[in-house]
Design an enzyme around this catalytic site. Structure first.
Site, PDB file in Angstrom:
ATOM      1  N   ASP A 126       2.600  -6.100   3.772  1.00 15.28           N
ATOM      2  CA  ASP A 126       2.636  -5.541   4.441  1.00 15.28           C
ATOM      3  C   ASP A 126       3.166  -5.364   5.842  1.00 15.28           C
ATOM      4  O   ASP A 126       1.933  -5.259   6.810  1.00 15.28           O
ATOM      5  CB  ASP A 126       1.075  -4.867   4.241  1.00 15.28           C
ATOM      6  CG  ASP A 126       0.644  -3.794   5.413  1.00 15.28           C
ATOM      7  OD1 ASP A 126       1.687  -2.833   4.763  1.00 15.28           O
ATOM      8  OD2 ASP A 126      -0.737  -3.338   5.287  1.00 15.28           O
TER       9      ASP A 126
ATOM     10  N   HIS B   5       3.918   3.025  12.576  1.00 18.09           N
ATOM     11  CA  HIS B   5       2.651   4.425  12.878  1.00 18.09           C
ATOM     12  C   HIS B   5       2.910   5.487  13.551  1.00 18.09           C
ATOM     13  O   HIS B   5       3.023   6.719  14.008  1.00 18.09           O
ATOM     14  CB  HIS B   5       1.498   3.886  13.601  1.00 18.09           C
ATOM     15  CG  HIS B   5       0.764   2.961  12.953  1.00 18.09           C
ATOM     16  ND1 HIS B   5      -0.348   2.745  12.847  1.00 18.09           N
ATOM     17  CD2 HIS B   5       0.953   2.019  11.163  1.00 18.09           C
ATOM     18  CE1 HIS B   5      -1.227   1.616  12.176  1.00 18.09           C
ATOM     19  NE2 HIS B   5      -0.321   1.494  11.135  1.00 18.09           N
TER      20      HIS B   5
ATOM     21  N   HIS C 144       0.955  -1.182   0.410  1.00 22.37           N
ATOM     22  CA  HIS C 144      -0.358  -0.226   0.098  1.00 22.37           C
ATOM     23  C   HIS C 144       0.807   1.559   0.036  1.00 22.37           C
ATOM     24  O   HIS C 144       1.636   1.564   0.676  1.00 22.37           O
ATOM     25  CB  HIS C 144      -1.178   0.628   1.150  1.00 22.37           C
ATOM     26  CG  HIS C 144      -0.274   0.603   2.594  1.00 22.37           C
ATOM     27  ND1 HIS C 144      -0.059   1.210   2.869  1.00 22.37           N
ATOM     28  CD2 HIS C 144      -0.412  -0.874   4.004  1.00 22.37           C
ATOM     29  CE1 HIS C 144       0.172   1.155   4.045  1.00 22.37           C
ATOM     30  NE2 HIS C 144       0.117  -0.306   4.111  1.00 22.37           N
TER      31      HIS C 144
ATOM     32  N   ASP D 245       6.189   0.494   6.528  1.00 24.01           N
ATOM     33  CA  ASP D 245       4.713   0.778   6.268  1.00 24.01           C
ATOM     34  C   ASP D 245       4.132   1.668   5.377  1.00 24.01           C
ATOM     35  O   ASP D 245       3.759   2.688   6.181  1.00 24.01           O
ATOM     36  CB  ASP D 245       4.329   0.746   7.554  1.00 24.01           C
ATOM     37  CG  ASP D 245       2.861   0.216   7.869  1.00 24.01           C
ATOM     38  OD1 ASP D 245       2.448   0.073   6.941  1.00 24.01           O
ATOM     39  OD2 ASP D 245       1.870   0.774   8.332  1.00 24.01           O
TER      40      ASP D 245
ATOM     41  N   GLU E 231      -4.444   1.760   2.570  1.00 20.68           N
ATOM     42  CA  GLU E 231      -4.797   0.708   3.545  1.00 20.68           C
ATOM     43  C   GLU E 231      -4.883   0.794   4.806  1.00 20.68           C
ATOM     44  O   GLU E 231      -6.039   0.320   5.055  1.00 20.68           O
ATOM     45  CB  GLU E 231      -4.059   0.028   3.226  1.00 20.68           C
ATOM     46  CG  GLU E 231      -3.980  -1.298   4.239  1.00 20.68           C
ATOM     47  CD  GLU E 231      -3.576  -1.440   5.545  1.00 20.68           C
ATOM     48  OE1 GLU E 231      -3.429  -2.591   6.206  1.00 20.68           O
ATOM     49  OE2 GLU E 231      -2.810  -0.661   5.646  1.00 20.68           O
ATOM     50  N   GLU E 232      -4.361   1.949   5.053  1.00 19.85           N
ATOM     51  CA  GLU E 232      -4.200   2.599   6.767  1.00 19.85           C
ATOM     52  C   GLU E 232      -6.102   3.179   6.916  1.00 19.85           C
ATOM     53  O   GLU E 232      -6.215   2.567   8.617  1.00 19.85           O
ATOM     54  CB  GLU E 232      -3.797   3.833   6.743  1.00 19.85           C
ATOM     55  CG  GLU E 232      -2.288   3.030   6.623  1.00 19.85           C
ATOM     56  CD  GLU E 232      -2.146   2.091   8.107  1.00 19.85           C
ATOM     57  OE1 GLU E 232      -2.180   1.685   8.367  1.00 19.85           O
ATOM     58  OE2 GLU E 232      -0.902   1.638   7.833  1.00 19.85           O
TER      59      GLU E 232
END
Lengths: 470, 470
Positions: A363, A434, A289, A301, A335-336
């Site tokens: 991922d 994140h 992603h 990520d 995606e998130e």
């Protein structure tokens, strides 16, 4: 270490393990058939380490929050990278996504008392969170360890900030299991607390490290529950706040969040492929992603997943390896915030006449491969890749088993595609996940390249052989 | 990534692989017998992550070059740490070692010409190198790719600096194999060049990364060859020098090295144990080396090995797990200059009446385990640990095979001890190895702890069961 006969030791290990594999019928044939291809992919991939350069390019755009200008710039850049690598049918496909804006950086502090000054807390708004009222809000805090505890607070939560402080269970060897065991606080904590009258929530960051970096991530407001502001608090600050609340149960925290949801906008997935020479309508998809969180450039990520997929196709292209079926790279958007890109891709009219036989998703970070999950139990896809496990072991793939997939390819898997995923070492993943620590420098060029090579092998073999019964 | 059913995917992999193991007779019994112990070690180890704190303590001494005051301070500290962890029979054992002193930092530069200024090169003296004459030396440079090329130079090398510039072969998946394929330049390059009349050597640093950090390491002067100064040159600088020599074949390099050998001094190994309850004279040894290179604190090489061994014993001690045979931690001195500590340990009169049944060495970096090498092919030690491979897999140990050992335990293995080694992920190791980058921050606390737990399981099981035929 100085020097020792390291080679001999590894050879001994490999030799010892080979017989278990050779017993499978057909395995030696398959290994012989693909040994040369695997060897060429290995040499070209490791000599070039290009996956990391793709990753650097993607990350050069900056954080790529869904719906942001940077995310759109990343789509345009991705199409350039795909074309530059010689992929075919390079194009974008529209995706309608939500646009959430963090606004100014979050602030939080334990309010001062006569005996001590204010104590700042490192926080970041959770993705999708509403902001606090102008000037922020100040309220006493109640600490809980679970959604159940929050629900049980009842009126005791009214007017308070609910502070979810259950850490990831570090005793578990599998970091994703520890993450899965704590993430409900972040995803559902706001609504659970709001139903009891809370005015905001703080959620302990989902990481094993006790540092001062908040880790953001998506929250989900439940229909009917008041939408209250929600922030991740760094693990070290969560420890500190928890300790302080034991001394000062009525301590008050001031929280200033500026997040807001700005409705729907149109973004895009980026798509490129190597068209199959015999059955171009049958597709092996390699996905990652393109969107990221906004506290860093989202290198692990998931620029890593996109870069590995692109490098896999670029290697096949460089080596003139055009399989019978199509191999396609898809960089999914959003995606998130829930996988709208994956759903839009699967539902697009462009899918008419196409059959996705394999849908791989990368991922889980750009770390060294340790396993390969592919296909349903008993599937031909699993059988074919298992037959090659001795060829895959030098890349770190110690085990081949069923499984794989992920959020973005789930709609394709639901329609019959065999799922797949390279499984990387996950031990360091949640250190950076994140957070501001998910930087280009945190991704190791060789480790990422090994992932790309394994993806290239997976894609080539299954696009060549298909997934039907032998 | 956001959220997905990660647990299910991993469980699927594990289940798929279990039958291969269960077929071995006795395996289910052994696994059942040790499941509880492994589980307790897992929970205690991962909850505490103490191995990394031991590592921080060891590294707090600073670089621990053999024969230095810091190395001696590290011995004293190690005895404190061992006693503090509750080990028994804690003591040091003398080792006579060579003392080499780097002196002032090395300097090198391509001499200026009318057309360009001097070009500095990042270099570091190789361990054991003599210094340059007062004021340094300046000479033209001849680039070679191998010892054979250097020998073939004959008179063309006279009065020149021989520059070994063969990189580690990055196309190899196994970094130790790539290292082993290039290290001869560093170890034997000086004498090979000196025999042809060279005045000094520069050796390309042994790393996959093209950065400006020189990587030092031991050289060996051959008897009869003139002892000439030798320095590692950073990989990026080696690339630059190589390119420049193609433009300016007569370019001259100035080199200033200050190394000197100061004869023999007495240092020590550090030893502590958990005495066996039934056969204390039979010993399972867990070793690492306490000395390091001096460009950093040697966190991976090899504070990590010492810390993992100590943590393994500390965990057994904390959990009250005293096996029938003795488990002993040995921090060896002077691995980097040739393993005198290992030889002194094996030859010590203190070994009388002792029988080392297993000798494990941890000296491949503090990264996540990927395999376990133990025992000779067909040995009971290998059979016993293989029977537990399903219990070891969650710690990253994807394969159990024969092998193990290393420089320090080689004398014990020669006397009959079964070798052993936890095999960590080696992909990033040579990025930091013997350079300024081998810092405490480069070692991941969980990854190191996983090594310690695997060592604890290995030590406990083999100290309980022994290595005799079932």
């Amino acid at each position: 270490m100085r020097r020792q006969n390291a080679g001999a030791l590894f050879v001994a290990l490999a030799v010892c393990l080979a017989p278990a594999c050779a017993r499978r019928s057909g395995a030696p044939d398959a290994a012989a058939r693909y040994r040369d291809v695997v060897d060429r992919l290995r040499a070209a991939g490791l000599a070039g380490e290009r996956a990391h350069r793709f990753l650097e390019r993607i990350c050069s755009v900056g954080p790529r929050l869904t719906g942001s200008a940077e995310a759109d710039a990343a789509v345009a850049l991705s199409l350039e990278l795909m074309s530059g690598a010689g992929l075919e049918n390079v194009h974008s496909e529209p995706v309608e996504v939500g646009r959430w804006v963090r606004g100014r950086a979050a602030e939080a502090a334990v309010a001062p008392t006569a005996a001590r000054p204010a104590l700042p807390l490192a926080v970041a708004a959770l993705g999708g969170s509403v902001g606090t009222p102008d000037g922020g809000l100040t309220a006493p805090v109640v600490e809980v360890r679970s959604l159940d505890e929050a629900a049980a607070l009842g009126p005791k939560a009214a007017g308070r900030i609910v502070f979810y402080n259950r850490p990831m269970d570090r005793r578990l060897t599998e970091p994703f299991a520890a993450y899965g065991g704590a993430a409900d606080q972040r995803v559902a904590g706001a609504s659970a607390a709001a139903r009891s009258g809370a005015v905001a929530v703080l959620v302990r960051s989902l990481t094993f490290r006790e540092d001062r970096h908040p880790h953001t991530g998506m929250l989900r407001y439940e229909p009917g529950a008041p939408e209250i502001p929600a922030a991740a608090v760094a693990a070290a600050d969560a420890d500190r706040l928890g300790a302080l609340l034991r001394e000062e149960p009525e301590a008050r925290v001031t929280l200033i969040l500026d997040g807001r949801n700005e409705g729907r906008v149109v973004s895009a997935n980026a798509v490129g492929e190597i068209a199959g020479s015999e059955r171009p309508d049958e597709i092996v998809l390699l996905g990652g992603h393109l969107d990221s969180w906004d506290l860093s450039v989202g290198a692990h990520d998931d620029a890593a997943g996109c870069a590995a997929a692109l490098e896999a196709l670029a290697l096949l292209r460089d080596l003139g390896l055009r399989p019978k079926r199509t191999v396609r790279a898809v960089f999914f958007m959003d995606e998130e915030f829930g996988g709208t890109g994956g759903r839009a891709y699967a539902a697009s009219p462009l899918r008419q006449g196409e059959r996705h036989i394999v849908a791989a998703e990368s991922d889980r970070g750009g770390f060294v491969p340790v396993g390969l999950a592919v296909g349903r139990p008993g599937s031909a896809a699993l059988e074919r890749m298992t037959a090659l496990r001795d060829l895959l072991r030098p890349f770190g793939v110690a085990a081949v088993g069923p499984g794989g997939g992920g959020v973005d390819v789930a709609p394709l898997v639901a329609k019959g595609a065999e799922p797949a995923a390279v499984l990387p070492n996950a031990q360091p993943y949640f250190d950076v996940h994140h957070s501001a620590l998910d930087t280009v420098a945190a991704v190791h060029p060789r480790e990422l390249e090994l992932q790309a090579i394994v993806l290239a092998v997976l894609a080539y073999v299954l696009a060549q052989e298909g997934v039907g019964a032998p």
